[in-house]
Design an enzyme around this catalytic site. Structure first.
Site, PDB file in Angstrom:
ATOM      1  CE  LYS A  95       1.293   1.128   4.026  1.00  0.00           C
ATOM      2  NZ  LYS A  95       2.083   2.311   4.359  1.00  0.00           N
TER       3      LYS A  95
ATOM      4  CG  ASP B 111       3.682   5.575   5.063  1.00  0.00           C
ATOM      5  OD1 ASP B 111       4.129   5.509   6.298  1.00  0.00           O
ATOM      6  OD2 ASP B 111       4.187   5.251   3.925  1.00  0.00           O
TER       7      ASP B 111
END
Length: 339
Positions: A97, A175
């Site tokens: 991700k 993040d």
């Protein structure tokens, strides 16, 4: 039948906890190769981790017919492009991700995945742990949901860390924020819309009108179709502690989870009308180990002709929905989408 042979792109630190360590406990998988931009780094990484093959270029590994799947932990801006190249080479992909730099690129990857018939998973590893299933059960028992709040805080001491780099699709929202969005989407009813956002731009002192900067902190309000509301805050800090907590207000009670991202060491608590209804702790295998098992199982099912896209909780389509919220949050905060 041979184990699933995975090659890792790059020598990222996350590879150890996300792939190498879990593979020890998942006999259906073997880490068969590593590729880096120069052969010496790849060879050194392979030697340290007992990986059979090392390649001095990503394309070389993708061309290897003995590699079945690819783990992509490259910088954020390279997730989309190298997932597309891996699919073109006929490889299944476990992509870190955030899934891509923006929603348009994520949709391009999802379309390529659907056309290929290959398995593509975003590495939202926490979703595969049993304690997250328990979290969902408790929310369902106490629902409907009225409000969800989530906090993520990642400690990054070095201000020159690439996770701050706008051109590499960095920022706190990209993040830790993508975890928060995914968690709110998991627990809420329907796909949320962004109703407001406020970001702290980086580098420090960047002018308010300077849109092409990263964010070291961001707060976002969400509205769900059924009337529930959501809010999350994600930040990079220079010191302190990692945080990944979520709180859900339901009609009949409250549910809290500490450290949902690392659910194997998390804790879930629930109260019903003010009385403690649950207090449970994570244990056993890590979230990454559960994820790797699921990845191997999905590929095995695909090899037998089953369609797995709808069954995967972290499918490419699911990643597109998260990236759309990320894009809308950046717009609402007055920051540019990642390039």
């Amino acid at each position: 039948m041979h184990p699933l042979r995975i090659g890792t792109l790059g020598t990222s630190r996350i590879s150890a906890s996300a792939l190498l360590d879990p593979a020890v406990s998942v006999p259906e998988v073997t880490v068969a190769a590593v590729a880096a931009r120069d052969s010496s780094r790849a060879e050194g990484f392979a030697l340290r981790h007992a990986i059979p093959k090392a390649y001095g270029g990503y394309e070389e590994m993708l061309a290897d017919p003995d590699i079945d799947a690819v783990y992509n932990p490259l910088p954020n801006s390279l997730h989309g492009p190298w997932t597309l190249r891996a699919l073109a080479a006929g490889k299944h992909v476990l992509c870190e991700k955030p899934f891509a730099s923006n929603a348009a690129q994520a949709q391009q990857v999802a379309d390529a995945a659907a056309a290929s018939g290959l398995v593509v998973m975003e590495a939202m590893h926490y979703r595969y742990h049993p304690l997250i299933q328990r979290l969902r059960e408790l929310v369902a028992e106490l629902g409907p949901v009225r409000h969800i709040q989530c906090w993520t805080s990642f400690v990054i001491e070095d201000p020159d860390d690439i996770r701050y780099d706008y051109d590499l699709a960095g920022g706190a929202l990209m993040d830790g924020g993508c975890y928060a969005i995914d968690c709110l989407r998991l627990l809420g009813d329907g796909e949320p819309s962004v109703s407001g956002a406020l970001a702290d731009p980086w580098p420090e002192g960047a002018a308010a009108g300077e849109r092409r900067v990263a964010d070291r902190a961001i707060a976002v309000r969400l509205d769900f179709p059924g009337g529930a509301t959501g809010w999350f805050e994600s930040a990079f800090t220079r010191s302190g502690e990692f945080r990944a907590d979520v709180h859900v207000s339901c009609r009949d009670g409250q549910v809290w989870m500490q450290d949902f991202i690392r659910a194997h060491q998390g804790r879930v608590m629930a109260t019903r009308k003010g009385v403690l209804a649950a207090d449970e702790h994570g244990s056993g295998d890590t979230t990454f180990t559960w994820q790797l098992r699921a990845f191997a199982a999905a590929i095995a099912a695909a090899d037998e002709g089953s369609s797995v896209e709808g069954a995967l909780p972290t499918s490419a389509a699911n990643a597109v929905a998260t990236m759309r919220v990320i894009d809308d949050a950046y717009r609402a905060a007055g920051l540019a989408l990642r390039p």
